[in-house]
Design a protein around this motif. Structure first.
Motif, mmCIF file in Angstrom:
data_model
loop_
_atom_site.group_PDB
_atom_site.id
_atom_site.type_symbol
_atom_site.label_atom_id
_atom_site.label_comp_id
_atom_site.label_asym_id
_atom_site.label_seq_id
_atom_site.Cartn_x
_atom_site.Cartn_y
_atom_site.Cartn_z
ATOM 1 N N TYR A 36 0.842 -1.199 0.000
ATOM 2 C CA TYR A 36 0.000 0.000 0.000
ATOM 3 C C TYR A 36 0.885 1.261 0.000
ATOM 4 O O TYR A 36 0.623 2.213 -0.744
ATOM 5 N N GLN A 37 1.929 1.237 0.809
ATOM 6 C CA GLN A 37 2.831 2.384 0.863
ATOM 7 C C GLN A 37 3.582 2.564 -0.461
ATOM 8 O O GLN A 37 4.005 3.679 -0.802
ATOM 9 N N ALA A 38 3.697 1.461 -1.214
ATOM 10 C CA ALA A 38 4.420 1.509 -2.490
ATOM 11 C C ALA A 38 3.531 1.956 -3.646
ATOM 12 O O ALA A 38 4.018 2.068 -4.783
ATOM 13 N N GLY A 39 2.238 2.175 -3.391
ATOM 14 C CA GLY A 39 1.381 2.706 -4.444
ATOM 15 C C GLY A 39 0.150 1.906 -4.786
ATOM 16 O O GLY A 39 -0.673 2.369 -5.589
ATOM 17 N N ALA A 40 -0.018 0.705 -4.211
ATOM 18 C CA ALA A 40 -1.241 -0.073 -4.461
ATOM 19 C C ALA A 40 -2.341 0.386 -3.516
ATOM 20 O O ALA A 40 -2.069 1.000 -2.480
ATOM 21 N N ARG A 41 -3.572 0.086 -3.867
ATOM 22 C CA ARG A 41 -4.689 0.351 -2.952
ATOM 23 C C ARG A 41 -5.334 -0.974 -2.572
ATOM 24 O O ARG A 41 -5.203 -1.976 -3.305
ATOM 25 N N PRO A 42 -6.059 -1.013 -1.455
ATOM 26 C CA PRO A 42 -6.714 -2.272 -1.051
ATOM 27 C C PRO A 42 -7.751 -2.712 -2.087
ATOM 28 O O PRO A 42 -8.550 -1.906 -2.555
ATOM 29 N N ALA A 43 -7.713 -3.992 -2.441
ATOM 30 C CA ALA A 43 -8.715 -4.541 -3.354
ATOM 31 C C ALA A 43 -10.048 -4.672 -2.631
ATOM 32 O O ALA A 43 -10.095 -4.979 -1.438
ATOM 33 N N GLN A 44 -11.145 -4.441 -3.357
ATOM 34 C CA GLN A 44 -12.476 -4.617 -2.816
ATOM 35 C C GLN A 44 -12.903 -6.082 -2.967
ATOM 36 O O GLN A 44 -12.277 -6.839 -3.721
ATOM 37 N N PRO A 45 -13.954 -6.519 -2.263
ATOM 38 C CA PRO A 45 -14.417 -7.912 -2.410
ATOM 39 C C PRO A 45 -14.664 -8.276 -3.872
ATOM 40 O O PRO A 45 -15.380 -7.569 -4.579
ATOM 41 N N GLY A 46 -14.041 -9.348 -4.323
ATOM 42 C CA GLY A 46 -14.264 -9.846 -5.680
ATOM 43 C C GLY A 46 -13.650 -9.008 -6.776
ATOM 44 O O GLY A 46 -13.908 -9.257 -7.956
ATOM 45 N N GLU A 47 -12.794 -8.036 -6.438
ATOM 46 C CA GLU A 47 -12.335 -7.101 -7.476
ATOM 47 C C GLU A 47 -11.410 -7.760 -8.490
ATOM 48 O O GLU A 47 -11.416 -7.386 -9.667
ATOM 49 N N PHE A 48 -10.611 -8.726 -8.076
ATOM 50 C CA PHE A 48 -9.761 -9.416 -9.051
ATOM 51 C C PHE A 48 -10.614 -10.155 -10.079
ATOM 52 O O PHE A 48 -10.375 -10.066 -11.284
ATOM 53 N N THR A 49 -11.618 -10.888 -9.612
ATOM 54 C CA THR A 49 -12.483 -11.622 -10.524
ATOM 55 C C THR A 49 -13.339 -10.665 -11.353
ATOM 56 O O THR A 49 -13.616 -10.925 -12.528
ATOM 57 N N ARG A 50 -13.764 -9.567 -10.746
ATOM 58 C CA ARG A 50 -14.542 -8.570 -11.484
ATOM 59 C C ARG A 50 -13.716 -8.002 -12.642
ATOM 60 O O ARG A 50 -14.228 -7.821 -13.754
ATOM 61 N N ARG A 51 -12.450 -7.719 -12.391
ATOM 62 C CA ARG A 51 -11.595 -7.220 -13.466
ATOM 63 C C ARG A 51 -11.434 -8.267 -14.567
ATOM 64 O O ARG A 51 -11.394 -7.939 -15.756
ATOM 65 N N ALA A 52 -11.340 -9.543 -14.166
ATOM 66 C CA ALA A 52 -11.264 -10.615 -15.160
ATOM 67 C C ALA A 52 -12.528 -10.630 -16.025
ATOM 68 O O ALA A 52 -12.457 -10.804 -17.252
ATOM 69 N N PHE A 53 -13.685 -10.423 -15.405
ATOM 70 C CA PHE A 53 -14.950 -10.373 -16.140
ATOM 71 C C PHE A 53 -14.992 -9.161 -17.075
ATOM 72 O O PHE A 53 -15.319 -9.282 -18.263
ATOM 73 N N LEU A 54 -14.636 -7.997 -16.564
ATOM 74 C CA LEU A 54 -14.682 -6.773 -17.373
ATOM 75 C C LEU A 54 -13.674 -6.810 -18.520
ATOM 76 O O LEU A 54 -13.902 -6.203 -19.570
ATOM 77 N N ASN A 55 -12.583 -7.555 -18.343
ATOM 78 C CA ASN A 55 -11.574 -7.665 -19.395
ATOM 79 C C ASN A 55 -11.812 -8.851 -20.322
ATOM 80 O O ASN A 55 -10.950 -9.184 -21.148
ATOM 81 N N GLY A 56 -12.980 -9.491 -20.172
ATOM 82 C CA GLY A 56 -13.348 -10.568 -21.081
ATOM 83 C C GLY A 56 -12.620 -11.881 -20.860
ATOM 84 O O GLY A 56 -12.618 -12.748 -21.733
ATOM 85 N N LYS A 57 -12.032 -12.056 -19.672
ATOM 86 C CA LYS A 57 -11.318 -13.302 -19.400
ATOM 87 C C LYS A 57 -12.257 -14.438 -19.004
ATOM 88 O O LYS A 57 -11.893 -15.605 -19.100
ATOM 89 N N LEU A 58 -13.451 -14.091 -18.531
ATOM 90 C CA LEU A 58 -14.454 -15.086 -18.179
ATOM 91 C C LEU A 58 -15.828 -14.427 -18.163
ATOM 92 O O LEU A 58 -15.944 -13.210 -18.014
ATOM 93 N N GLY A 59 -16.871 -15.242 -18.374
ATOM 94 C CA GLY A 59 -18.236 -14.741 -18.352
ATOM 95 C C GLY A 59 -18.764 -14.625 -16.932
ATOM 96 O O GLY A 59 -18.116 -15.052 -15.973
#
Length: 456
Positions: free
Chosen positions: A104-127
């Protein structure tokens, strides 16, 4: 959520373990990881290609935290479709949380619930159905539930829906072209073929919908009551299914006075068992409360294991239990098959569709009981590999598609114009597009991912 920034979260369980994993995803994933991780080779993740692994240490402003392994992924060949780095270190919570704070101190922010999978969905990696299957896979309680979830993650349900939708889209396109371009050389509408298309699509949707309850039983478990008169062997059966001494077993009638609960797997189906007080009239005030609780549970149970003592003749409480099980999913469990038989088997056979004979004391008859439970719950009729509806959202979308298709069939039978039939078909197609996420609103997507855990 801002999908253009870089997120980080612990992706393993929030408990001590041998290994813990932190996932970082976003355009600056490698740059953020390099500020925390130093490879022994001296190489920077930013300069490395995807699918490379590096050994080194993670650190913060206070110094070294732990040794670690960094795995580098490059967009779009990653789970999220973005640049991803994963840091694996020893699984102590202190080490993981300290490393996460450093990210976090290096520049990342906390992920929200399901955000990794949500990004996969929005990027067309899965339905959307594949995304929902991820959480079903994580929460699976048995082998069949896990198989169904894995099939969903591999796209089995989406393929079934696409096959149905493809036929309906082709039919709707033909109807629209026939109505809009009468001067063109378009094949004439064949009503028999239309009816056959509607029938086949309707049958597929009916099959999907009919398997929903059985699939839910595999995923969520079934509220199950073990009921019977005192000393019929209810507590012995409970202990047999639980694999341990969960209920006290004695020869004294009325030993069980409260509801004893345990969750077990029987034939791959999770059963939330409740061992209840023996059903009988009693003057004991405490036992009477237990009997009342047992009858309350009996009325609300999703499944009843009605236990009868084969070494005794049927009594009035046995017959009352038979009456209370009418119209309720139930299996008659005739216990003590190792003793001389005195029970009226014909009466039991006529009263219950499913009857099994066991010796709970010796452990005989469990396989027969598992088969009977599978038949009552209809879990034996489903193939987990062919793709099942596994959320209420999916079931509702499939129901609306089936209703629109039924309206199209009625419009065709009533002799209404093809325009009216097409409108109904488009309603069915729209519902199926929503089911797979190809036409899902932001509210629907938000609802789906709100149930995910952080880090997934």
């Amino acid at each position: 959520m801002d999908a253009t920034d870089t997120i980080a979260a612990i992706s393993t369980a929030q408990a001590p373990g041998g290994i813990g994993l932190i996932r970082i995803s976003g355009p600056d994933a490698q740059a953020v990881a390099d500020r925390v991780f130093t490879a022994k080779s001296g190489k920077r993740l930013q300069d490395e290609k995807g699918y490379t692994v590096h050994y080194g240490r993670v650190r913060d402003e206070q110094g070294d935290i732990d040794e670690a392994i960094a795995i580098n992924y490059r967009a779009p060949a990653s789970f999220t479709g973005e640049n991803v780095a994963e840091l694996s270190c020893h699984g102590g919570l202190y080490l993981l949380r300290r490393t996460l704070r450093a990210l976090y101190q290096a520049g990342a922010r906390p992920a929200q619930p399901g955000e990794f999978t949500r990004r996969a969905f929005l990027n067309g990696k899965l339905g959307l159905t594949e995304a929902e299957a991820v959480m079903e896979l994580i929460s699976a309680r048995g082998s069949q539930a896990a198989r169904a979830a894995l099939a969903g993650r591999d796209g089995a349900l989406e393929k079934r829906i696409q096959a149905i939708r493809g036929r309906l889209v082709a039919t709707a396109a033909h109807l629209e072209a026939w109505a809009d371009y009468p001067e063109e050389d378009i094949p004439e509408i064949n009503e028999l073929e239309l009816k056959e298309t509607f029938f086949q699509a309707g049958r597929e949707l009916d099959k999907l919908l009919s398997s929903f309850d059985a699939g839910r039983a595999l995923r969520e478990g079934v509220d199950t009551v073990i009921a019977g008169r005192p000393n019929a062997g209810k507590s012995t059966l409970m202990n047999l299914l639980a694999g341990c001494e969960r209920s006290i077993v004695t020869d004294v009638a009325g030993t069980t006075r409260d509801v004893v609960e345990e969750t077990v797997l029987l034939g791959g189906v999770p059963l939330r068992l409740a061992d209840t007080a023996g059903l009988r009239d009693t003057q004991d005030a405490v036992e009477r409360i237990g009997v009342e609780k047992a009858r309350d549970r009996l009325r609300t149970a999703q499944l009843v294991l009605a236990v009868f003592d084969s070494s005794q003749k049927l009594g009035e409480e046995d017959k009352r239990l038979v009456r209370e099980c009418q119209g309720v999913p139930a299996v008659a469990v005739v216990n003590k098959s190792d003793l001389p038989n005195k029970i009226n088997q014909e009466y039991i056979q006529k009263s219950f569709q499913h009857v099994v004979y066991i010796s709970a004391l010796k452990g005989d008859g469990l396989e027969a009981l598992a088969r009977a439970v599978g038949k009552v719950l209809r879990t034996n009729e489903i193939d987990p590999n062919e793709g099942l509806l596994y959320t209420e959202r999916q079931r509702e979308a499939a129901r609306r598609a089936r209703e629109s298709l039924r309206e199209a069939q009625h419009a065709l039978t009533a002799g209404m114009t093809y325009d009216a039939v097409t409108v109904c078909l488009e309603g069915a197609v729209s519902a199926l597009l929503e089911l797979t996420g190809e036409r899902a609103t932001v509210a629907v997507v938000d609802e789906v991912f709100s149930h995910f855990c952080v880090g997934k």
